[in-house]
Design an enzyme around this catalytic site. Structure first.
Site, PDB file in Angstrom:
ATOM      1  N   LEU A  16      38.573 -15.936 -24.303  1.00 25.17           N
ATOM      2  CA  LEU A  16      38.938 -14.572 -23.893  1.00 25.17           C
ATOM      3  C   LEU A  16      38.770 -14.531 -22.385  1.00 25.17           C
ATOM      4  O   LEU A  16      37.895 -15.204 -21.840  1.00 25.17           O
ATOM      5  CB  LEU A  16      37.983 -13.544 -24.509  1.00 25.17           C
ATOM      6  CG  LEU A  16      38.153 -13.111 -25.964  1.00 25.17           C
ATOM      7  CD1 LEU A  16      37.099 -12.063 -26.302  1.00 25.17           C
ATOM      8  CD2 LEU A  16      39.533 -12.563 -26.251  1.00 25.17           C
ATOM      9  N   ASP A  17      39.601 -13.737 -21.689  1.00 25.88           N
ATOM     10  CA  ASP A  17      39.364 -13.519 -20.253  1.00 25.88           C
ATOM     11  C   ASP A  17      37.937 -13.022 -20.088  1.00 25.88           C
ATOM     12  O   ASP A  17      37.440 -12.264 -20.934  1.00 25.88           O
ATOM     13  CB  ASP A  17      40.317 -12.431 -19.707  1.00 25.88           C
ATOM     14  CG  ASP A  17      41.724 -12.962 -19.498  1.00 25.88           C
ATOM     15  OD1 ASP A  17      41.930 -14.171 -19.695  1.00 25.88           O
ATOM     16  OD2 ASP A  17      42.609 -12.166 -19.158  1.00 25.88           O
ATOM     17  N   LYS A  18      37.292 -13.394 -18.983  1.00 28.33           N
ATOM     18  CA  LYS A  18      35.863 -13.071 -18.825  1.00 28.33           C
ATOM     19  C   LYS A  18      35.571 -11.577 -18.868  1.00 28.33           C
ATOM     20  O   LYS A  18      34.493 -11.163 -19.246  1.00 28.33           O
ATOM     21  CB  LYS A  18      35.290 -13.707 -17.554  1.00 28.33           C
ATOM     22  CG  LYS A  18      35.882 -13.192 -16.274  1.00 28.33           C
ATOM     23  CD  LYS A  18      35.217 -13.839 -15.066  1.00 28.33           C
ATOM     24  CE  LYS A  18      35.819 -13.300 -13.786  1.00 28.33           C
ATOM     25  NZ  LYS A  18      35.365 -14.018 -12.606  1.00 28.33           N
ATOM     26  N   THR A  20      37.301  -9.371 -20.737  1.00 34.35           N
ATOM     27  CA  THR A  20      37.741  -8.812 -22.015  1.00 34.35           C
ATOM     28  C   THR A  20      36.606  -8.876 -23.027  1.00 34.35           C
ATOM     29  O   THR A  20      35.911  -9.887 -23.115  1.00 34.35           O
ATOM     30  CB  THR A  20      38.968  -9.587 -22.554  1.00 34.35           C
ATOM     31  OG1 THR A  20      39.971  -9.605 -21.539  1.00 34.35           O
ATOM     32  CG2 THR A  20      39.533  -8.947 -23.799  1.00 34.35           C
TER      33      THR A  20
END
Length: 225
Positions: A16-18, A20
């Site tokens: 996951l994007d950091k 998110t």
């Protein structure tokens, strides 16, 4: 005896994007992790996200299918961003649709979206990324639909690095001054994952506290289902 009880390390199956929040899948064995990674790679995992966005998408439900590419932003602070690389554009002279030469580096990107609620100059959207391009949801919402995610300071502008500009009504409901807007976190949440492993495995994760508080302040009603 105690030495044998040491926990085995878990294996990360996806990213996951950091910024998110939400569901993450980890496997107990390397074999299981590889099997699950393959499901992600071959786009067999159903992923549902929730996002609070500025504005109201028009239409309120649909599919964004616009390729995405990484570009350097030429400004006083040079930096890189993902952006849209559409296959067509309107000719300024006669308004006709023209096909653009395809950017070789652009990746196909498809996102389904559906509005769940709308209030305070914001909307709560349900999102299903069909493809998995870097920052896909953020770019499709900001540049495709014109509805950047609340707290997405990177994709609320193109040529500058600056805090997101919020509507007056949104600021009032959040009891926030524009000068403090840079402290708002990204309101993008991985709400649900469905893994087709024999019997499908369904994982659901409630939004974090800050996300729930924002929903309440903006008077956006969480769906009951």
């Amino acid at each position: 005896m105690l030495e044998n009880m040491k926990a085995e390390p878990l294996h990360l199956c996806h990213r996951l994007d950091k910024e998110t929040t939400g569901v993450m899948v980890l496997a107990r064995s390397k074999e299981a992790a590889e099997k699950i990674r393959l499901l992600f790679k071959t786009r067999q995992v159903e992923k549902i996200y929730w996002a609070i966005v500025l504005g109201d998408p028009d239409p309120v439900e649909g599919v964004v299918e616009i390729p995405i590419v990484e570009k350097e932003v030429q400004s006083h602070q040079s930096h890189y961003k993902m952006t849209l690389a559409p296959n067509y554009r309107l000719c300024p002279e006669d308004g006709k649709v023209m096909k653009i030469r395809r950017n070789r580096n652009a990746e196909r990107a498809v996102t389904r979206f559906r509005r769940l609620a709308s209030a305070s100059a914001c909307s709560l959207l349900e999102l299903q990324p069909i493809t998995g391009v870097k920052h896909q949801i953020r770019v499709h919402l900001a540049y495709g639909l014109g509805c950047p995610i609340l707290g997405d300071h990177k994709y609320s502008h193109w040529s500058k690095l600056a805090p997101q500009k919020l509507p007056e009504l949104t600021l009032r409901r959040l009891k926030l001054e524009q000068s403090k807007a840079r402290h708002l976190p990204l309101h993008l949440h991985a709400h649900r994952l469905c893994l087709p492993l024999g019997q499908p495995l369904d994982f659901v994760c409630k939004p974090p506290l800050f996300f729930q508080k924002t929903l309440r302040k903006l008077e956006l009603d969480i769906p009951k289902d």
